[in-house]
Design a protein around this motif. Structure first.
Motif, mmCIF file in Angstrom:
data_model
loop_
_atom_site.group_PDB
_atom_site.id
_atom_site.type_symbol
_atom_site.label_atom_id
_atom_site.label_comp_id
_atom_site.label_asym_id
_atom_site.label_seq_id
_atom_site.Cartn_x
_atom_site.Cartn_y
_atom_site.Cartn_z
ATOM 1 N N LEU A 1 31.918 51.046 23.764
ATOM 2 C CA LEU A 1 30.850 51.782 24.683
ATOM 3 C C LEU A 1 30.991 51.264 26.103
ATOM 4 O O LEU A 1 31.038 52.336 26.985
ATOM 5 N N LEU A 2 31.084 50.013 26.211
ATOM 6 C CA LEU A 2 31.079 49.659 27.598
ATOM 7 C C LEU A 2 32.138 49.979 28.502
ATOM 8 O O LEU A 2 32.143 50.831 29.644
ATOM 9 N N ILE B 1 30.402 46.917 36.303
ATOM 10 C CA ILE B 1 30.033 48.125 36.794
ATOM 11 C C ILE B 1 28.901 48.807 35.814
ATOM 12 O O ILE B 1 27.862 49.286 36.216
ATOM 13 N N GLY B 2 28.891 48.618 34.572
ATOM 14 C CA GLY B 2 27.674 48.804 33.552
ATOM 15 C C GLY B 2 26.403 48.084 33.691
ATOM 16 O O GLY B 2 25.319 49.084 33.854
ATOM 17 N N TRP C 1 30.057 41.902 28.225
ATOM 18 C CA TRP C 1 29.507 42.297 29.917
ATOM 19 C C TRP C 1 30.332 42.616 30.480
ATOM 20 O O TRP C 1 30.063 43.587 31.280
ATOM 21 N N GLY C 2 31.461 42.253 30.657
ATOM 22 C CA GLY C 2 32.521 43.204 31.323
ATOM 23 C C GLY C 2 32.995 42.458 32.475
ATOM 24 O O GLY C 2 33.068 41.484 32.945
ATOM 25 N N PHE C 3 34.366 43.200 33.054
ATOM 26 C CA PHE C 3 34.938 42.480 34.357
ATOM 27 C C PHE C 3 33.846 42.567 35.535
ATOM 28 O O PHE C 3 33.348 43.650 35.584
ATOM 29 N N ARG C 4 33.873 41.744 36.438
ATOM 30 C CA ARG C 4 32.722 41.538 37.463
ATOM 31 C C ARG C 4 33.375 42.121 38.715
ATOM 32 O O ARG C 4 34.473 41.844 38.989
#
Length: 325
Positions: free
Chosen positions: A265-266, A206-207, A140-143
């Motif tokens: 991809l992210l 960001i995504g 999901w990524g870094f927030r």
């Protein structure tokens, strides 16, 4: 005799057709999000490699309910597998909240090292106690932090602001430690809450900000990378046991491959998306000195430690120290 033999062959053929196993996969990513794209590849590859003997039915974008509800359905066996956030798993296994300790990870490489290594070895047997088989960790990524009011450079700028978070303990602890007012709003209601001005801001990778078009209501973004979040691919143990060992191997391999694809991809998309947000979408992006933010996190760390237990907190922080060397 020929008729009997033919009947047996037909019966065997029918049995083979009925042997196909369908696994329902529920998740909260959109079709265009890297995890939504990777899920479709996972489905196609599993079905191809098992010659259609294992079918994957995809239910993304909260179709089966909110993220916590989908995980509940997997625990109950009503849904076979899910891509569930670490915060959702923490509702059932509190130690999972250590992953979201604010500013524990310095970058993606460090997150990969811990989550694919020592933390995985810790989590898998604990998940199994809940009848969940761990397959892989997607991304999901870094927030980051966004809001509709003003640039947020230091924690003092956030004082009193209403910030939406999911029902996630550590995220709320971060907002409160920084002086904000954490407001729990379900993921499916996030966009509408921003449009209606129910809260001043929110935090997400960001995504996700880009994918949900939050730039339509959020003018300011602060790049904090304050915590890392993934989508954990888990499958109900009874559903898993329906598969042959060979099918299990294929599903596990394709899950791991999809996890790598989602991460790539992210991460590849983030720089492009951030540039577009700044250049074309009207977002004012701040890149604050993280020193004051980290210095303000004492209360958040104490809350996480109390929530997960001192021993579990130390175990995780030892992983962080080891990975940082």
């Amino acid at each position: 005799m020929k008729k009997i033999a033919l009947a047996i062959l037909i019966a065997l053929g029918a049995t083979g057709a009925q042997a196909a196993v369908e696994l329902k996969l529920g998740h909260f990513a959109s079709d265009t999000h890297p995890c939504g794209i990777a899920a479709k590849v996972f489905k196609a590859n599993v079905e191809k490699r098992t010659n259609g003997e294992v079918k994957i039915a995809l239910y993304g974008n909260n179709v089966l309910g909110s993220p916590p509800e989908v995980l509940e359905q997997v625990l109950l066996g009503a849904v076979d597998m899910s891509l569930s956030g670490q915060d959702q798993l923490a509702k059932h296994l509190p130690f999972y909240d250590v992953i979201s300790t604010p500013f524990a990870f310095k970058d993606y490489a460090m997150a990969d090292k811990i989550i694919d290594g020592d933390f995985k070895a810790w989590a898998e047997p604990e998940l199994l106690k809940k009848n969940l088989v761990h397959l892989s960790d997607w991304e999901w990524g870094f927030r980051q932090l966004t809001n509709s009011k003003k640039p947020i450079i230091t924690p003092a700028d956030m004082k009193g602001m209403k910030i939406r978070t999911p029902p996630a303990f550590a995220y709320q602890a971060f907002v409160e430690a920084a002086g904000g007012n954490a407001q729990t709003i379900a993921f499916a209601e996030l966009v509408m809450a921003m449009k209606q001005g129910v809260v001043d801001g929110q935090e997400n990778p960001i995504g996700t900000i880009y994918d949900l078009k939050l730039y339509e209501t959020q003018k300011y973004m602060s790049i904090l990378n304050y915590t890392y979040s993934s989508m954990v691919h888990v499958v109900n143990k009874k559903s898993w046991d329906k598969l042959t060992p060979e099918q299990q191997r294929i599903v596990a391999e394709e899950s791991a491959a999809a996890a790598k694809q989602a991460r790539k991809l992210l991460r590849d998309n983030e720089a492009t998306q951030l540039k577009d947000l700044e250049t074309n979408k009207g977002i004012v992006v701040a890149r604050p000195d993280l020193g004051p933010w980290k210095a303000a996190m004492g209360p958040a760390w104490e809350k996480v430690k109390t929530r997960v237990g001192a021993d579990n907190f130390k175990r995780f922080m030892d992983m962080v120290e080891k990975a940082g060397k």
